[in-house]
Design a protein around this motif. Structure first.
Motif, PDB file in Angstrom:
ATOM      1  N   GLN A 181       0.390  -0.715  -0.161  1.00  0.00           N
ATOM      2  CA  GLN A 181       0.206  -0.046   0.241  1.00  0.00           C
ATOM      3  C   GLN A 181       0.491   1.140   0.120  1.00  0.00           C
ATOM      4  N   LEU A 182       1.914   1.015   1.084  1.00  0.00           N
ATOM      5  CA  LEU A 182       2.537   2.120   1.060  1.00  0.00           C
ATOM      6  C   LEU A 182       4.010   2.455   0.401  1.00  0.00           C
ATOM      7  N   SER A 183       4.308   1.794  -0.847  1.00  0.00           N
ATOM      8  CA  SER A 183       5.270   1.488  -2.118  1.00  0.00           C
ATOM      9  C   SER A 183       4.892   2.798  -3.401  1.00  0.00           C
ATOM     10  N   GLU A 184       5.505   2.841  -3.727  1.00  0.00           N
ATOM     11  CA  GLU A 184       6.232   4.079  -4.846  1.00  0.00           C
ATOM     12  C   GLU A 184       4.905   3.912  -5.870  1.00  0.00           C
ATOM     13  N   GLU A 185       4.147   4.971  -5.905  1.00  0.00           N
ATOM     14  CA  GLU A 185       3.146   4.825  -7.575  1.00  0.00           C
ATOM     15  C   GLU A 185       3.651   4.937  -8.509  1.00  0.00           C
ATOM     16  N   PHE A 186       2.584   4.852  -9.816  1.00  0.00           N
ATOM     17  CA  PHE A 186       3.829   4.820 -11.202  1.00  0.00           C
ATOM     18  C   PHE A 186       2.351   5.499 -11.760  1.00  0.00           C
ATOM     19  N   LYS A 195       0.674   0.114  -8.850  1.00  0.00           N
ATOM     20  CA  LYS A 195       1.976  -0.185  -7.470  1.00  0.00           C
ATOM     21  C   LYS A 195       3.075  -1.070  -8.650  1.00  0.00           C
ATOM     22  N   ALA A 196       4.247  -1.026  -8.898  1.00  0.00           N
ATOM     23  CA  ALA A 196       4.981  -1.737  -9.201  1.00  0.00           C
ATOM     24  C   ALA A 196       4.673  -3.547  -9.240  1.00  0.00           C
ATOM     25  N   ALA A 197       4.837  -3.810  -7.882  1.00  0.00           N
ATOM     26  CA  ALA A 197       4.225  -5.348  -7.988  1.00  0.00           C
ATOM     27  C   ALA A 197       3.001  -5.470  -8.973  1.00  0.00           C
ATOM     28  N   GLN A 198       2.427  -4.721  -9.189  1.00  0.00           N
ATOM     29  CA  GLN A 198       0.954  -4.787 -10.088  1.00  0.00           C
ATOM     30  C   GLN A 198       1.026  -4.998 -11.729  1.00  0.00           C
ATOM     31  N   LEU A 199       2.762  -5.207 -11.818  1.00  0.00           N
ATOM     32  CA  LEU A 199       2.825  -5.130 -13.297  1.00  0.00           C
ATOM     33  C   LEU A 199       3.193  -6.468 -13.515  1.00  0.00           C
ATOM     34  N   PRO A 200       3.309  -6.477 -14.659  1.00  0.00           N
ATOM     35  CA  PRO A 200       4.489  -8.262 -15.210  1.00  0.00           C
ATOM     36  C   PRO A 200       5.668  -7.941 -14.888  1.00  0.00           C
ATOM     37  N   GLN A 201       6.466  -9.017 -15.092  1.00  0.00           N
ATOM     38  CA  GLN A 201       8.199  -8.523 -14.716  1.00  0.00           C
ATOM     39  C   GLN A 201       8.126  -8.258 -16.615  1.00  0.00           C
ATOM     40  N   PRO A 202       9.397  -8.195 -17.144  1.00  0.00           N
ATOM     41  CA  PRO A 202       9.897  -7.049 -16.154  1.00  0.00           C
ATOM     42  C   PRO A 202      10.035  -5.737 -15.968  1.00  0.00           C
ATOM     43  N   ALA A 246      13.117   2.580 -12.036  1.00  0.00           N
ATOM     44  CA  ALA A 246      14.001   3.347 -12.819  1.00  0.00           C
ATOM     45  C   ALA A 246      14.481   4.427 -13.677  1.00  0.00           C
ATOM     46  N   MET A 247      13.379   4.251 -14.004  1.00  0.00           N
ATOM     47  CA  MET A 247      12.887   5.821 -15.213  1.00  0.00           C
ATOM     48  C   MET A 247      12.384   6.752 -15.008  1.00  0.00           C
ATOM     49  N   SER A 248      12.415   7.808 -15.265  1.00  0.00           N
ATOM     50  CA  SER A 248      11.507   9.171 -14.957  1.00  0.00           C
ATOM     51  C   SER A 248      10.995   9.844 -15.862  1.00  0.00           C
ATOM     52  N   PRO A 249      10.052   9.831 -15.024  1.00  0.00           N
ATOM     53  CA  PRO A 249       8.922  10.904 -15.565  1.00  0.00           C
ATOM     54  C   PRO A 249       8.947  11.317 -17.040  1.00  0.00           C
ATOM     55  N   GLY A 250       8.232  11.071 -18.153  1.00  0.00           N
ATOM     56  CA  GLY A 250       8.705  11.031 -19.213  1.00  0.00           C
ATOM     57  C   GLY A 250       9.182  10.206 -20.560  1.00  0.00           C
ATOM     58  N   GLU A 251       9.458   9.206 -20.072  1.00  0.00           N
ATOM     59  CA  GLU A 251      10.247   8.379 -20.271  1.00  0.00           C
ATOM     60  C   GLU A 251       9.257   7.041 -20.486  1.00  0.00           C
ATOM     61  N   VAL A 252      10.087   6.330 -21.913  1.00  0.00           N
ATOM     62  CA  VAL A 252       9.367   4.776 -22.599  1.00  0.00           C
ATOM     63  C   VAL A 252      10.166   4.004 -22.166  1.00  0.00           C
ATOM     64  N   THR A 253       9.507   2.975 -22.498  1.00  0.00           N
ATOM     65  CA  THR A 253      10.116   1.651 -21.864  1.00  0.00           C
ATOM     66  C   THR A 253      10.458   0.432 -23.623  1.00  0.00           C
ATOM     67  N   GLU A 254      11.914   0.396 -23.991  1.00  0.00           N
ATOM     68  CA  GLU A 254      11.357  -0.548 -25.315  1.00  0.00           C
ATOM     69  C   GLU A 254      10.471  -1.520 -25.516  1.00  0.00           C
ATOM     70  N   LEU A 274       6.090   5.806 -18.875  1.00  0.00           N
ATOM     71  CA  LEU A 274       5.943   7.048 -17.271  1.00  0.00           C
ATOM     72  C   LEU A 274       6.046   7.727 -16.838  1.00  0.00           C
ATOM     73  N   VAL A 275       3.890   8.177 -17.048  1.00  0.00           N
ATOM     74  CA  VAL A 275       3.915   9.945 -17.133  1.00  0.00           C
ATOM     75  C   VAL A 275       4.120  10.906 -15.837  1.00  0.00           C
ATOM     76  N   GLU A 276       3.961  10.028 -14.384  1.00  0.00           N
ATOM     77  CA  GLU A 276       4.228  10.534 -13.128  1.00  0.00           C
ATOM     78  C   GLU A 276       4.289   9.332 -12.214  1.00  0.00           C
ATOM     79  N   LYS A 277       5.440   9.736 -10.741  1.00  0.00           N
ATOM     80  CA  LYS A 277       5.703   8.780  -9.981  1.00  0.00           C
ATOM     81  C   LYS A 277       5.871   9.832  -8.563  1.00  0.00           C
ATOM     82  N   ARG A 278       4.725   8.596  -7.741  1.00  0.00           N
ATOM     83  CA  ARG A 278       5.032   9.353  -5.926  1.00  0.00           C
ATOM     84  C   ARG A 278       4.740   8.435  -5.470  1.00  0.00           C
ATOM     85  N   GLY A 279       4.961   8.844  -4.080  1.00  0.00           N
ATOM     86  CA  GLY A 279       5.553   8.040  -2.936  1.00  0.00           C
ATOM     87  C   GLY A 279       6.945   7.686  -2.345  1.00  0.00           C
TER      88      GLY A 279
END
Length: 432
Positions: A176-181, A242-249, A256-264, A277-282
């Protein structure tokens, strides 16, 4: 149309499932009326009980349920009336009052939800043999009970330091308290049992879109034009995850990404996905810009429309501007159980932990000033900024988040415990 039933449906979600009850004055015209319960300094009449039982039976029948025997239903309904009566007496002793403006707003909402004007609603009640004044008083009672609970239950909730630490150490707390994306996505689909050529074509398309994004192409527009995800027409917006809600990898890449960046483009069972990644918080940011803020929250409800909620917030704003005490108004009117008892004080908060609407108004409001009423997903707010600071308090921030989560979790439990307590401690003499 049975207006009586319609009215009960409007009121039922507000509190205990209460439905329309006639006042004592109305009950006194019944020639065989009598007292069925003495409740501290008040009484419940047989006419009140009979009316409530009829309404409960109508509700059960409408839902297709089987009516319980009279000797089971009557005591249950009477006990509910007793608990409501006790809360009304508490409200009277506490000086809780519902102004005519608020009450008129509530009546107007109920009429509108029955597809009527107030005059038509009054006439329909009369046709059903019901008193308009009785209806107004029932709505007033429900609003008083809501405020009594808000005050009394909030002060009962206690969260210990050990509970906070246990929550922070638990898997649920970490989640619940981990970083959100705040994420957006583009999906280039690959059908089941696709041929090698089809897979390569999908990959080339994904790589081409990725190259366009690196050159500055608009992510939302590409998503609308090419993505097969269910949120494509929203520009691929996935909301907060939350990061834990996303599939690997993706779960490890996003941190490790900054807001505005995209994955391959990455291969998944459904196809090739590009995340932005639009923005992050927590999370564990060390230095935080914090704001000391207090607010009053007014929520729309079954008996108060959006427009009426806004008007009430505007009236409170004008009262503050006229010199009334912000904290007192928050205690009396705010519907945020976590802060109302403290005069609306949210203490020092991280703006990134707040919804965007609240954060923006708080950012635009100078220290020492009160904002105009504004809307968030939670309702209508008036806020006052008391101060600003930059501080390294990651531990305190996470502890406050844990405290809030635990208080919210305990509210329903404490409400039921409090209702049992006031029933047990009251003087009640049953004459049924």
């Amino acid at each position: 149309m049975n207006v009586k039933t319609k009215l009960s449906e409007c009121l039922r979600p507000l509190l205990l499932g209460a439905v329309f009850v006639g006042t004592l004055a109305h009950a006194q015209v019944q020639s065989l009326d009598r007292v069925v319960a003495i409740v501290d300094n008040d009484v419940i009449m047989k006419s009140q009980l009979d009316q409530r039982v009829r309404e409960v039976e109508q509700t059960i029948t409408k839902r297709g349920g089987q009516l319980p025997p009279e000797n089971v239903l009557d005591p249950q309904v009477l006990d509910r009336l007793i608990i409501e009566n006790l809360q009304l007496q508490m409200g009277e002793r506490s000086g809780i009052r519902i102004g005519d403006d608020e009450l008129n707003d509530a009546i107007t909402t109920i009429a509108q939800r029955n597809g009527m004007t107030v005059d038509q609603f009054r006439a329909a009640l009369k046709q059903d043999g019901l008193s308009f004044d009785d209806a107004r008083e029932q709505v007033r009672r429900e609003m008083i009970i809501s405020r009594v609970r808000q005050r009394r239950v909030a002060e009962r909730i206690q969260v210990t330091d050990q509970e906070v630490q246990n929550f922070l150490a638990s898997d649920m707390g970490k989640m619940q308290l981990s970083e959100e994306f705040h994420l957006a996505n583009i999906l280039i689909p690959v059908p089941d049992a696709a041929s090698a050529d089809a897979i390569q074509a999908a990959e080339r398309q994904a790589q081409d879109l990725h190259a366009q994004l690196l050159k500055g192409a608009d992510f939302a527009q590409l998503s609308i034009a090419h993505s097969a995800s269910e949120n494509a027409l929203e520009g691929g917006d996935m909301g907060w995850r939350k990061a834990a809600q996303l599939p690997q990898p993706f779960d490890t890449m996003i941190g490790a990404m900054s807001p505005g960046e995209v994955t391959e483009p990455l291969r998944t069972p459904g196809g090739f996905i590009i995340l932005k990644l639009v923005e992050k918080r927590g999370g564990d940011t060390q230095v935080r810009d914090e704001v000391h803020v207090r607010h009053i929250l007014i929520k729309p409800s079954e008996i108060r429309s959006e427009a009426e909620t806004q008007r009430l917030a505007e009236r409170l704003y004008e009262r503050i501007r006229a010199g009334e005490d912000f904290a007192e108004l928050a205690k009396n009117f705010s519907e945020d159980p976590g802060s109302a008892l403290n005069g609306g004080d949210l203490n020092w908060v991280d703006p990134n932990a707040l919804v965007p609407e609240f954060r923006q108004v708080m950012t635009d409001t100078p220290s020492g000033q009160v904002s105009k009423p504004f809307k968030s997903p939670y309702g209508w707010h008036v806020l006052e900024v008391l101060g600003r600071r930059a501080t390294d308090n990651s531990a305190q921030f996470r502890e406050q988040q844990a405290m809030n989560a635990l208080r919210n979790r305990k509210y329903d439990e404490e409400l039921q415990a409090w209702l049992r307590q006031i029933r047990d401690e009251a003087y009640v003499e049953i004459k049924l």
